[in-house]
Design a protein around this motif. Structure first.
Motif, PDB file in Angstrom:
ATOM      1  N   THR A 184       1.125  -1.527  -0.238  1.00 37.71           N
ATOM      2  CA  THR A 184       0.296   0.030  -0.084  1.00 37.71           C
ATOM      3  C   THR A 184       1.006   1.392  -0.124  1.00 37.71           C
ATOM      4  OG1 THR A 184      -1.851  -1.205   1.045  1.00 37.71           O
ATOM      5  CG2 THR A 184      -2.172   1.277   1.012  1.00 37.71           C
ATOM      6  N   LYS A 185       1.930   1.379   1.002  1.00 37.84           N
ATOM      7  CA  LYS A 185       2.723   2.056   0.966  1.00 37.84           C
ATOM      8  C   LYS A 185       3.063   2.599  -0.371  1.00 37.84           C
ATOM      9  CE  LYS A 185       3.223   2.384   6.274  1.00 37.84           C
ATOM     10  NZ  LYS A 185       3.902   2.266   7.055  1.00 37.84           N
ATOM     11  N   ILE A 186       3.703   1.049  -1.055  1.00 39.22           N
ATOM     12  CA  ILE A 186       5.011   1.853  -2.347  1.00 39.22           C
ATOM     13  C   ILE A 186       4.060   2.173  -3.098  1.00 39.22           C
ATOM     14  CG2 ILE A 186       4.683  -0.195  -2.619  1.00 39.22           C
ATOM     15  CD1 ILE A 186       7.873  -0.305  -3.218  1.00 39.22           C
ATOM     16  N   MET A 187       3.203   1.768  -3.607  1.00 40.55           N
ATOM     17  CA  MET A 187       2.199   1.963  -4.614  1.00 40.55           C
ATOM     18  C   MET A 187       1.526   3.339  -4.179  1.00 40.55           C
ATOM     19  SD  MET A 187       2.568  -0.026  -6.667  1.00 40.55           S
ATOM     20  CE  MET A 187       2.034   0.344  -7.970  1.00 40.55           C
ATOM     21  N   SER A 188       1.115   3.845  -3.001  1.00 39.59           N
ATOM     22  CA  SER A 188       0.689   5.207  -2.712  1.00 39.59           C
ATOM     23  C   SER A 188       1.696   6.300  -3.134  1.00 39.59           C
ATOM     24  CB  SER A 188      -0.029   5.172  -1.394  1.00 39.59           C
ATOM     25  OG  SER A 188      -0.794   4.189  -1.329  1.00 39.59           O
ATOM     26  N   ALA A 189       2.768   6.191  -3.360  1.00 43.57           N
ATOM     27  CA  ALA A 189       4.143   6.605  -3.057  1.00 43.57           C
ATOM     28  C   ALA A 189       4.734   7.052  -4.526  1.00 43.57           C
ATOM     29  CB  ALA A 189       5.051   6.689  -2.679  1.00 43.57           C
ATOM     30  N   ILE A 190       3.810   5.785  -5.315  1.00 45.54           N
ATOM     31  CA  ILE A 190       3.902   6.190  -7.227  1.00 45.54           C
ATOM     32  C   ILE A 190       2.782   6.812  -7.678  1.00 45.54           C
ATOM     33  CG2 ILE A 190       3.646   4.456  -8.991  1.00 45.54           C
ATOM     34  CD1 ILE A 190       4.978   2.205  -7.519  1.00 45.54           C
ATOM     35  N   LEU A 191       1.606   6.647  -7.144  1.00 45.81           N
ATOM     36  CA  LEU A 191       1.356   7.598  -7.317  1.00 45.81           C
ATOM     37  C   LEU A 191       0.366   9.125  -7.006  1.00 45.81           C
ATOM     38  CD1 LEU A 191      -2.052   5.460  -6.839  1.00 45.81           C
ATOM     39  CD2 LEU A 191      -0.928   5.991  -8.642  1.00 45.81           C
ATOM     40  N   GLU A 192       1.651   8.946  -6.130  1.00 40.75           N
ATOM     41  CA  GLU A 192       1.727  10.879  -5.747  1.00 40.75           C
ATOM     42  C   GLU A 192       2.634  11.826  -6.423  1.00 40.75           C
ATOM     43  OE1 GLU A 192       0.719   9.928  -0.791  1.00 40.75           O
ATOM     44  OE2 GLU A 192       2.801   9.706  -1.696  1.00 40.75           O
ATOM     45  N   SER A 193       4.126  10.271  -7.536  1.00 41.24           N
ATOM     46  CA  SER A 193       5.005  11.578  -7.597  1.00 41.24           C
ATOM     47  C   SER A 193       4.421  11.472  -9.098  1.00 41.24           C
ATOM     48  CB  SER A 193       5.974  10.166  -7.680  1.00 41.24           C
ATOM     49  OG  SER A 193       6.548  10.718  -6.464  1.00 41.24           O
ATOM     50  N   TYR A 194       3.479  10.280  -9.496  1.00 41.76           N
ATOM     51  CA  TYR A 194       3.679   9.811 -11.047  1.00 41.76           C
ATOM     52  C   TYR A 194       2.472   9.425 -11.844  1.00 41.76           C
ATOM     53  CZ  TYR A 194       8.186   8.674 -10.250  1.00 41.76           C
ATOM     54  OH  TYR A 194       9.720   8.896  -9.928  1.00 41.76           O
ATOM     55  N   ARG A 216      -6.536  11.489  -9.518  1.00 41.15           N
ATOM     56  CA  ARG A 216      -5.977  10.000  -9.575  1.00 41.15           C
ATOM     57  C   ARG A 216      -6.367   9.193 -11.255  1.00 41.15           C
ATOM     58  NH1 ARG A 216      -3.411   7.863  -4.653  1.00 41.15           N
ATOM     59  NH2 ARG A 216      -2.647   9.927  -4.338  1.00 41.15           N
ATOM     60  N   ARG A 217      -6.793   9.927 -11.699  1.00 44.76           N
ATOM     61  CA  ARG A 217      -7.580  10.065 -13.766  1.00 44.76           C
ATOM     62  C   ARG A 217      -6.305   9.989 -14.712  1.00 44.76           C
ATOM     63  NH1 ARG A 217     -13.124   9.191 -12.537  1.00 44.76           N
ATOM     64  NH2 ARG A 217     -13.276   8.916 -14.874  1.00 44.76           N
ATOM     65  N   HIS A 218      -5.325  10.610 -14.208  1.00 49.01           N
ATOM     66  CA  HIS A 218      -4.199  10.267 -15.306  1.00 49.01           C
ATOM     67  C   HIS A 218      -3.250   9.616 -14.457  1.00 49.01           C
ATOM     68  CE1 HIS A 218      -6.747  12.700 -18.338  1.00 49.01           C
ATOM     69  NE2 HIS A 218      -7.279  13.149 -17.360  1.00 49.01           N
ATOM     70  N   VAL A 219      -2.536   8.239 -15.514  1.00 48.34           N
ATOM     71  CA  VAL A 219      -1.375   8.383 -14.999  1.00 48.34           C
ATOM     72  C   VAL A 219      -0.043   8.237 -15.352  1.00 48.34           C
ATOM     73  CG1 VAL A 219      -0.449   6.198 -13.571  1.00 48.34           C
ATOM     74  CG2 VAL A 219      -2.618   6.549 -13.188  1.00 48.34           C
ATOM     75  N   ASP A 220       1.037   8.227 -15.856  1.00 44.98           N
ATOM     76  CA  ASP A 220       2.230   8.733 -16.594  1.00 44.98           C
ATOM     77  C   ASP A 220       2.871   7.120 -16.389  1.00 44.98           C
ATOM     78  OD1 ASP A 220       4.545   8.896 -18.081  1.00 44.98           O
ATOM     79  OD2 ASP A 220       4.570  10.613 -17.182  1.00 44.98           O
ATOM     80  N   TYR A 221       2.206   6.312 -17.125  1.00 41.92           N
ATOM     81  CA  TYR A 221       2.788   4.955 -16.847  1.00 41.92           C
ATOM     82  C   TYR A 221       4.275   5.043 -17.767  1.00 41.92           C
ATOM     83  CZ  TYR A 221      -1.680   3.198 -15.967  1.00 41.92           C
ATOM     84  OH  TYR A 221      -3.101   2.979 -15.806  1.00 41.92           O
ATOM     85  N   VAL A 222       4.757   5.900 -18.159  1.00 40.69           N
ATOM     86  CA  VAL A 222       6.275   5.869 -18.586  1.00 40.69           C
ATOM     87  C   VAL A 222       7.186   6.201 -17.601  1.00 40.69           C
ATOM     88  CG1 VAL A 222       7.569   7.208 -20.403  1.00 40.69           C
ATOM     89  CG2 VAL A 222       5.597   5.831 -21.344  1.00 40.69           C
ATOM     90  N   ALA A 223       7.044   7.007 -17.032  1.00 41.49           N
ATOM     91  CA  ALA A 223       7.953   7.680 -15.867  1.00 41.49           C
ATOM     92  C   ALA A 223       7.674   6.778 -14.929  1.00 41.49           C
ATOM     93  CB  ALA A 223       7.413   9.008 -15.600  1.00 41.49           C
ATOM     94  N   ILE A 224       6.652   5.993 -14.342  1.00 41.24           N
ATOM     95  CA  ILE A 224       6.163   5.008 -13.691  1.00 41.24           C
ATOM     96  C   ILE A 224       8.051   3.988 -14.033  1.00 41.24           C
ATOM     97  CG2 ILE A 224       5.023   2.849 -12.545  1.00 41.24           C
ATOM     98  CD1 ILE A 224       3.098   4.845 -12.446  1.00 41.24           C
ATOM     99  N   SER A 225       7.295   3.447 -15.366  1.00 45.88           N
ATOM    100  CA  SER A 225       8.612   2.422 -15.804  1.00 45.88           C
ATOM    101  C   SER A 225       9.468   2.933 -15.279  1.00 45.88           C
ATOM    102  CB  SER A 225       8.177   1.998 -17.087  1.00 45.88           C
ATOM    103  OG  SER A 225       8.140   3.394 -17.779  1.00 45.88           O
ATOM    104  N   LYS A 226      10.084   3.819 -15.524  1.00 46.34           N
ATOM    105  CA  LYS A 226      11.757   4.696 -15.425  1.00 46.34           C
ATOM    106  C   LYS A 226      12.062   4.276 -13.712  1.00 46.34           C
ATOM    107  CE  LYS A 226      11.303   6.297 -20.139  1.00 46.34           C
ATOM    108  NZ  LYS A 226      11.738   7.159 -20.593  1.00 46.34           N
TER     109      LYS A 226
END
Length: 593
Positions: free
Chosen positions: A349-359, A364-374
C-alpha cells in the motif's frame, strides 16, 4: 532586410550568342535604420562573358556575404541602442516594444520565478511519507510554483528514515531542505510564501561565494537498502531445499496416463532427508509436510498433503507449468522465510501510494506509466512482488484480505500496462490484461481470478459459464465470504471509464470503498434526464448485474451514494407511478494516461 533579383527576360529564356550568356540583373537593397552602420555597396564586377555555371555561384556568395555583414551590423546597432537607453535616465522604463525598419525588437520583463530559474538556485529536497496530507500539500505548493525538487519517501526508502532523525532530531515529516539547510515543514513553508517581502525567493537563491552543508542525496536507481536485506539470512530449511534440488532424482514420470515433468516421489524425498539430516522417517515425513505448507514443493496433481510412498509425486515450485508466465518470477523462487501477509499488504500500500503521488495527476484519473516504468519506486515494487511467491494469506482477516486483493489488483494493472502494453489506438488489450499472472502463496493468480474468484466470491465473469475456482481448488479458501458490490468502485482497469486508481488501508477499507462509490457517481457514473424519464448508467451495472440486483433495486441502492441533487432526481422518478428507463453509456477502453 533582403535583396531581390529580377530577370529582364519576360519569357525566362536565355539568349545564346556565340556561346556567351547575356543576363541583365537589378539588385534592390533595403537600407538599414539610420542608427545602424550602413553597409558598403557591393563591388560591381559584371562580366557578360562569364559562363552560366559561374554566375549563380557568384551571386550566392555575394548574398551570403551581405547577409553576414548585415547581421553583424544589426547586432552592433542594437547593442549601441541598448547602451544609450541604459545611460538615459529619462528613458521610459515601461517600454516593452520598439520597431526599426525591417526589425522588430520585443523586451520582456522577467518575473521573480524567471529570475530564480535564470540564477543558480539551491537544491530543494523534502522527506515525506505515503498518504500524508502535509506532504501532499508541500508537493502541490512546489509544483504550483514551478520549483524543481527531490522527494525522498521514507516508506519507500526505509533506510533514509535514520537520516531524517540525524538531521532533524525527529521522525516527523515533511522535512524541507534548501541545500543542506533545514527549512522546516508545511507551516514554515506557508509562512515564507505568504510573506510579502519575497522571503521564499531570497532563501532559494544561493549566496554568492557562500558555502552550505550538502543537500540530502537524491535516491539512486538500482540500489537496494540494507533494511530490505535483513531477512535474507539463510535458515536450516532453505539449506536443505538447496541440497535437495541437487541430489533428488528429478525426472519426468508417467502418471495417470500422462507425462508429468520434473518430479520425484515421496519415498525418494524421505530417503534423502533420513540420510542427509540423520533423522527418523516420521521426522522426515513431518519435514516434507512443512516443505509443502511453505510452498517449496507441491503435489503434482494438487490432491494430497505430503505423504511418503512411490505413488505420490511432487515437484519444486519453480517447476510448476504456470511458473514462467508469472510476472513476479525471475528464474528462481524466493527461498527466504515468507514475510507476514499483513506486513506485505502494508508495504504494498505504501509503495504504490508513493508511486501515485509522484506520477499521477492530483485527481488520480491520469497516470504517467512511462515515468513509473523508469522510477526507482517501481523497481522496488517489482522486487517486493517476489515476497508474494510463498506468502501465507490464510492468516489475513476478511478486511485485510479485501484490502490486500484490491490493492494488489490495482498494482498488477499498472504492472500490466508497463509490461504488456496497450492494443491498437491506445485501447486496453482486455484478453492480455485478464491473463496477467502473479505467483501468490504458491499458486497463480491472474487479474481475472483476483476480481471474479476472490473479490466477487467466486462468481462467473460476464459471458462466462464457469466459475474461476472449481471445488477442491486451494485458492477457493481465500475467496471473500460475502460479496460486496462496492468492490467495483475500488478497482481500476487503467481505462478512462473505470473508477480512478487508489489504494486502501485494511482498517478503513469499508469506509474508503463507500467514498470511492460516492466519487464514482459524482463524476460520470450516472446521469439523469427528467424529460425522457431516463437514467444513464455505467455499463458496469449491466455486466455485473448479479452483484447489484434488479435494475429498480439498483436505483434504490445507489441513492445513498449520490449527491443531494442527483439523489433528489432519482427519488422523484422512482416516486412516480410511471416507468423509469435505464440506459447504459458507452465504455471508453482507452488508457487513462
Amino acid at each position: 532586410m533582403g535583396s531581390q533579383v529580377e530577370n529582364n527576360n519576360p519569357n525566362g529564356n536565355n539568349n545564346n550568342h556565340n556561346n556567351h550568356v547575356t543576363v541583365s540583373k537589378t539588385l534592390t537593397i533595403l537600407q538599414p535604420h539610420s542608427l545602424l552602420p550602413k553597409p558598403a555597396p557591393p563591388n560591381s564586377n559584371k562580366n557578360n562573358n562569364q559562363n552560366d555555371a559561374v554566375l549563380p555561384l557568384a551571386f550566392g556568395k555575394f548574398f551570403r556575404q551581405r547577409s553576414n555583414d548585415l547581421s553583424s551590423a544589426i547586432s552592433r546597432g542594437i547593442s549601441s541602442i541598448k547602451q544609450s537607453i541604459e545611460n538615459d535616465e529619462s528613458f521610459n522604463k515601461n517600454v516593452t516594444e520598439f520597431n526599426l525598419p525591417g526589425v522588430k525588437v520585443v523586451v520582456t520583463a522577467k518575473n521573480e520565478s524567471n529570475v530564480l530559474l535564470s540564477m543558480k538556485a539551491r537544491t530543494v529536497t523534502f522527506f515525506s511519507r505515503s498518504n500524508c496530507r502535509d506532504c501532499t500539500a508541500v508537493r502541490r505548493l512546489f509544483r504550483e510554483r514551478g520549483l524543481r525538487f527531490v522527494e525522498i519517501n521514507v516508506d519507500v526508502y526505509v533506510e533514509r528514515e535514520k537520516e531524517v532523525v540525524d538531521r532533524t532530531g525527529s521522525k516527523t515529516v515533511p522535512k524541507i531542505f534548501f541545500d543542506g539547510e533545514l527549512v522546516g515543514g508545511l507551516v514554515e513553508l506557508n509562512a515564507m510564501m505568504r510573506s510579502g517581502d519575497g522571503e521564499l525567493e531570497r532563501r532559494l537563491l544561493r549566496e554568492e561565494g557562500g558555502k552550505s552543508e550538502a543537500a540530502p542525496a537524491a535516491p539512486a536507481y538500482g540500489f537496494d537498502d540494507d533494511v530490505a536485506k535483513e531477512d535474507e539470512e539463510e535458515g536450516e530449511m532453505v539449506r536443505v531445499v538447496r541440497v535437495m534440488r541437487q541430489r533428488l532424482p528429478i525426472q519426468d514420470r508417467w502418471i495417470k496416463m500422462k507425462v508429468v515433468r520434473n518430479c520425484f516421489s515421496g519415498t525418494e524425498l524421505v530417503d534423502f532427508l533420513v540420510h542427509y539430516l540423520h533423522s527418523s522417517r516420521p521426522k522426515a515425513v513431518e519435514i516434507g509436510k512443512q516443505l509443502c505448507k511453505k510452498h517449496f514443493i507441491h503435489h503434482v496433481l494438487g490432491e494430497y498433503d505430503f505423504e511418503e510412498g512411490n505413488n505420490h509425486f511432487y515437484r519444486f515450485l519453480e517447476h510448476e507449468p504456470f511458473i514462467t508466465k508469472c510476472f513476479n518470477f525471475r528464474g528462481a523462487t524466493n527461498d527466504s522465510e515468507p514475510k507476514a501477509a499483513a506486513e506485505l499488504c502494508d508495504r504494498l500500500t505504501k509503495i504504490m501510494s508513493a508511486i501515485l503521488e509522484s506520477y499521477a495527476s492530483d485527481d488520480r484519473r491520469h497516470v504517467d506509466y512511462v515515468a513509473i516504468s523508469k522510477s526507482e519506486e517501481f523497481r522496488r515494487y517489482v522486487n517486493m512482488t517476489q515476497d508474494l511467491q510463498r506468502v501465507d494469506l490464510l492468516e489475513l482477516s476478511e478486511n485485510e484480505k479485501l484490502a490486500f486483493f484490491l490493492n494488489l489488483y490495482n498494482a498488477m494493472v499498472i504492472h500490466a500496462v508497463i509490461r504488456v502494453g496497450v492494443g491498437q489506438e491506445g485501447a486496453i488489450n482486455r484478453r492480455s490484461f485478464s491473463d496477467f499472472l502473479y505467483l501468490i502463496g504458491g499458486h497463480p493468480y491472474s487479474l481475472s481470478t483476483i476480481k471474479n474468484g476472490i473479490l466477487r466470491s467466486n462468481r462467473r465473469s460476464p459471458y462466462s459459464l464457469v466459475k474461476p475456482f472449481s471445488t477442491g481448488d486451494p485458492r477457493l479458501e481465500l475467496a471473500l465470504l460475502k460479496m460486496n458490490p462496492l468492490i467495483h468502485f475500488g478497482i481500476c482497469n487503467a481505462t478512462k471509464s473505470s473508477p480512478k486508481v487508489r489504494f486502501f488501508s485494511p482498517h478503513r477499507v469499508a469506509e474508503e470503498l463507500r467514498g470511492a462509490a460516492r466519487e464514482f457517481f459524482a463524476n460520470d457514473g450516472i446521469e439523469v434526464d427528467l424529460e425522457k424519464r431516463t437514467i444513464y448508467l455505467s455499463p458496469i451495472f449491466k455486466w455485473y448485474g448479479m452483484d447489484f440486483g434488479q435494475e429498480r433495486n439498483i436505483l434504490n441502492w445507489m441513492i445513498s451514494y449520490l449527491d443531494p441533487n442527483k439523489a433528489g432526481l432519482v427519488t422523484h422518478l422512482l416516486g412516480d407511478a410511471a416507468s423509469v428507463n435505464i440506459s447504459y453509456k458507452n465504455y471508453d477502453w482507452s488508457i487513462n494516461s
